[in-house]
Scaffold this motif. Sequence first.
Motif, mmCIF file in Angstrom:
data_model
loop_
_atom_site.group_PDB
_atom_site.id
_atom_site.type_symbol
_atom_site.label_atom_id
_atom_site.label_comp_id
_atom_site.label_asym_id
_atom_site.label_seq_id
_atom_site.Cartn_x
_atom_site.Cartn_y
_atom_site.Cartn_z
ATOM 1 N N GLN A 1 -77.366 -84.615 -53.595
ATOM 2 C CA GLN A 1 -76.216 -85.502 -53.392
ATOM 3 C C GLN A 1 -75.012 -84.722 -52.896
ATOM 4 O OE1 GLN A 1 -73.097 -85.805 -55.117
ATOM 5 N NE2 GLN A 1 -73.425 -83.942 -56.325
ATOM 6 N N ASP A 2 -74.185 -85.403 -52.077
ATOM 7 C CA ASP A 2 -72.893 -84.841 -51.701
ATOM 8 C C ASP A 2 -71.811 -85.922 -51.811
ATOM 9 O OD1 ASP A 2 -71.443 -82.562 -50.972
ATOM 10 O OD2 ASP A 2 -71.323 -83.207 -48.882
ATOM 11 N N ILE A 3 -72.072 -86.862 -52.727
ATOM 12 C CA ILE A 3 -71.137 -87.977 -52.919
ATOM 13 C C ILE A 3 -69.773 -87.454 -53.377
ATOM 14 C CG2 ILE A 3 -70.705 -90.073 -54.259
ATOM 15 C CD1 ILE A 3 -73.743 -90.410 -54.431
ATOM 16 N N ILE A 4 -69.780 -86.392 -54.139
ATOM 17 C CA ILE A 4 -68.528 -85.854 -54.677
ATOM 18 C C ILE A 4 -67.604 -85.360 -53.562
ATOM 19 C CG2 ILE A 4 -69.412 -83.505 -54.971
ATOM 20 C CD1 ILE A 4 -67.872 -83.355 -57.578
ATOM 21 N N ASN A 5 -68.186 -85.033 -52.399
ATOM 22 C CA ASN A 5 -67.389 -84.533 -51.272
ATOM 23 C C ASN A 5 -67.240 -85.558 -50.152
ATOM 24 O OD1 ASN A 5 -66.938 -81.900 -52.354
ATOM 25 N ND2 ASN A 5 -69.046 -81.371 -51.831
ATOM 26 N N THR A 6 -67.628 -86.815 -50.410
ATOM 27 C CA THR A 6 -67.458 -87.858 -49.402
ATOM 28 C C THR A 6 -65.985 -88.054 -49.090
ATOM 29 O OG1 THR A 6 -69.440 -88.993 -50.201
ATOM 30 C CG2 THR A 6 -67.906 -90.290 -48.864
ATOM 31 N N HIS A 7 -65.652 -88.186 -47.800
ATOM 32 C CA HIS A 7 -64.255 -88.420 -47.432
ATOM 33 C C HIS A 7 -64.063 -89.863 -46.984
ATOM 34 C CE1 HIS A 7 -65.224 -88.375 -43.134
ATOM 35 N NE2 HIS A 7 -65.909 -87.269 -43.326
ATOM 36 N N ASN A 8 -62.855 -90.377 -47.183
ATOM 37 C CA ASN A 8 -62.542 -91.734 -46.755
ATOM 38 C C ASN A 8 -62.076 -91.731 -45.304
ATOM 39 O OD1 ASN A 8 -59.913 -90.784 -46.838
ATOM 40 N ND2 ASN A 8 -59.416 -91.802 -48.765
ATOM 41 N N HIS A 9 -61.498 -92.854 -44.853
ATOM 42 C CA HIS A 9 -61.102 -92.960 -43.445
ATOM 43 C C HIS A 9 -59.937 -92.042 -43.095
ATOM 44 C CE1 HIS A 9 -64.010 -95.994 -43.351
ATOM 45 N NE2 HIS A 9 -63.262 -97.085 -43.519
ATOM 46 N N LEU A 10 -59.199 -91.558 -44.091
ATOM 47 C CA LEU A 10 -58.138 -90.582 -43.859
ATOM 48 C C LEU A 10 -58.642 -89.151 -44.060
ATOM 49 C CD1 LEU A 10 -55.136 -92.332 -45.684
ATOM 50 C CD2 LEU A 10 -55.751 -92.425 -43.277
ATOM 51 N N ARG A 11 -59.937 -89.015 -44.163
ATOM 52 C CA ARG A 11 -60.620 -87.734 -44.379
ATOM 53 C C ARG A 11 -60.153 -87.059 -45.674
ATOM 54 N NH1 ARG A 11 -64.063 -86.482 -40.729
ATOM 55 N NH2 ARG A 11 -64.337 -84.433 -41.661
ATOM 56 N N GLN A 12 -59.874 -87.868 -46.679
ATOM 57 C CA GLN A 12 -59.505 -87.354 -47.996
ATOM 58 C C GLN A 12 -60.721 -87.425 -48.917
ATOM 59 O OE1 GLN A 12 -56.679 -90.429 -48.652
ATOM 60 N NE2 GLN A 12 -54.916 -89.204 -48.084
ATOM 61 N N THR A 13 -61.024 -86.318 -49.555
ATOM 62 C CA THR A 13 -62.045 -86.312 -50.590
ATOM 63 C C THR A 13 -61.376 -86.657 -51.929
ATOM 64 O OG1 THR A 13 -61.740 -83.979 -51.143
ATOM 65 C CG2 THR A 13 -63.286 -84.496 -49.348
ATOM 66 N N PRO A 14 -62.155 -86.972 -52.972
ATOM 67 C CA PRO A 14 -61.534 -87.179 -54.285
ATOM 68 C C PRO A 14 -60.689 -85.986 -54.732
ATOM 69 C CG PRO A 14 -63.782 -87.999 -54.316
ATOM 70 C CD PRO A 14 -63.598 -87.323 -52.986
ATOM 71 N N LEU A 15 -61.085 -84.768 -54.345
ATOM 72 C CA LEU A 15 -60.301 -83.589 -54.722
ATOM 73 C C LEU A 15 -58.949 -83.591 -54.016
ATOM 74 C CD1 LEU A 15 -60.218 -80.986 -56.337
ATOM 75 C CD2 LEU A 15 -61.345 -79.814 -54.428
ATOM 76 N N HIS A 16 -58.914 -83.979 -52.743
ATOM 77 C CA HIS A 16 -57.633 -84.097 -52.039
ATOM 78 C C HIS A 16 -56.704 -85.062 -52.774
ATOM 79 C CE1 HIS A 16 -59.769 -82.710 -48.190
ATOM 80 N NE2 HIS A 16 -58.777 -81.864 -48.373
#
Length: 581
Positions: free
Chosen positions: A362-377
Amino acid sequence: MCIIDQYRLSSLFAAQDLHHLRQESEQLAKDMDLSVVRLQFTAYLPDSEGMYTLPLEPVISDPIFDSKAPNASNLKIVRMDKTSGCVLGGDEIYLLCDKVQKDDIQIRFYENNDRGWEAYGDFGPTDVHRQFAIVFRTPRYWDISIERPITVFVQLKRRKDGETSEAKAFTYCPRVEDREEVNRKRMKRLPHFSDHFGGGAPSGGSPGIGGGGQAGGGGFNFLGYTNNYGGALWPSHQGMQHQGGSQGGMELATDQVSQDNASPQVMVSSPEEVEQINDQPAHLSSPEQLFGLRALHITERTARALLDYAITADVRMLLAVQRHLTAVQDENGDTSLHLAVIHQQPLVVQHLLQVIVSIPRQDIINTHNHLRQTPLHLSVITHQYTMVELLLTAGANPTILDRRGNSVLHLALHRKDEKMVRLLLQQLKSPELSKLIRLPDCDGLYPVHLAVKALSERLVELLLTKGAERNVAEQKSGRTPLHLAVEMGSLKLVGYLVDAGADVDVPTFQGNTPLHLAAGYGFPALTAMLLGAGADRNVQNYEPISDSEEEDDLGICRGHTPLDITSNQKVCDLPEPLSAS
């Protein structure tokens, strides 16, 4: 003795007069503009003897300019790379113009109304490139609370004669409070428990559970495989329904499946489920039957998870069954993990991470949204330190960049969040930390440059301690942290960087050292500090003083020294440092 004393006295007065004349001539040489002349015409009348000895009032001609002189040519804005900026000012703009004199030019912003507002762009002599280009920062608009774009005018203006260029339009835009769109998402209507039952129960049953009626039946129907909430699961052959429920509730018809092709984000099976389905007898090989069996397995697992949750009160029992659905994204590209961070739900983040990390590859934890923000961002943007620790511990990748080329370290520095910077520097592993410290953003700025722009000595110290380069040049113009500290007029930061071993003579792409900037901006204290640190006051930049093409071809043109570009007399009067050779 009297004759000798008189001689000495006359010699003293003569020396004083000579000194005074020398000072006056030097001042005239500075003030006199040799690129412009005026002609004086005097007419004479004849006297009683017929001689033309009686002068009339002289007449002075209009100025006659040297066509090649920068202070004589017509002012003209040729091109600007931006015609709009934030109402707060500070936007960097590149302006091309006809030849100008760097110490006699201003960039004026103004309004044609009763208020009569005007302000001037911020730049120094080193920001004027060969008299044809100016890099400046926009001034702050007088009203920073505007709610719609405001158009003003911008023009070039000469200091000495007040001549101006033709004005160009410039638009001030309202400040963006929610640049990362976090508040916008938080302001959306919060979901309600009843939203997930699809309406009421017109036949007397509760919404979506039990009772009869078309809108709120008590059973599921997945392609002929029926289940009651209170009963067991079994196949309903030939599409027959179990008598415990009507055709309401959660229903997925066969013709709908064939039309919509069953979105994979809705029906996701684990590897174990796929294996079970593939092992079924051959008579269950039609697509409809396989899909129905797949839905049956999901329903069985969900029902078992609900029972286990009722026993243990552990929400992970429910999440584990749906862990593959954590990859589903909404209209903004946010996953459930993004939304839990945005709405500041640390316990939800913890539960989601516990089930997400159990998914193979899995790489769900690093998925980015439409602003290319990951949950960590988003965790860094919203100053949630616990979230950052949870995500990094679970394996979140800190080297992913957002749409502006910002890493999580850049974002923390933009927000001057010293606590977050400390946390990241402590939590990040050595290879990741080394990469982030040496990673520029889309503006060519490294983390240490952002620390200087934040005017924080502690942030600069933290980064230098972790291996940031003292003399790293940003990628737009080659300015080092010391150059930026001088531009911002920070004695404290300049002193710290000099003590930390920063090179005081490193040049920018244009050849300007920190001393050029200090002298050009007219900072006597900074100039004295750099000279005391050993800066070379005779170093030349790459812009020749003479504009003569012949001298250029012969290679005999010299560049500007720091004292050549200063207009501050206090800077010119600074003595040579005692330590200089």
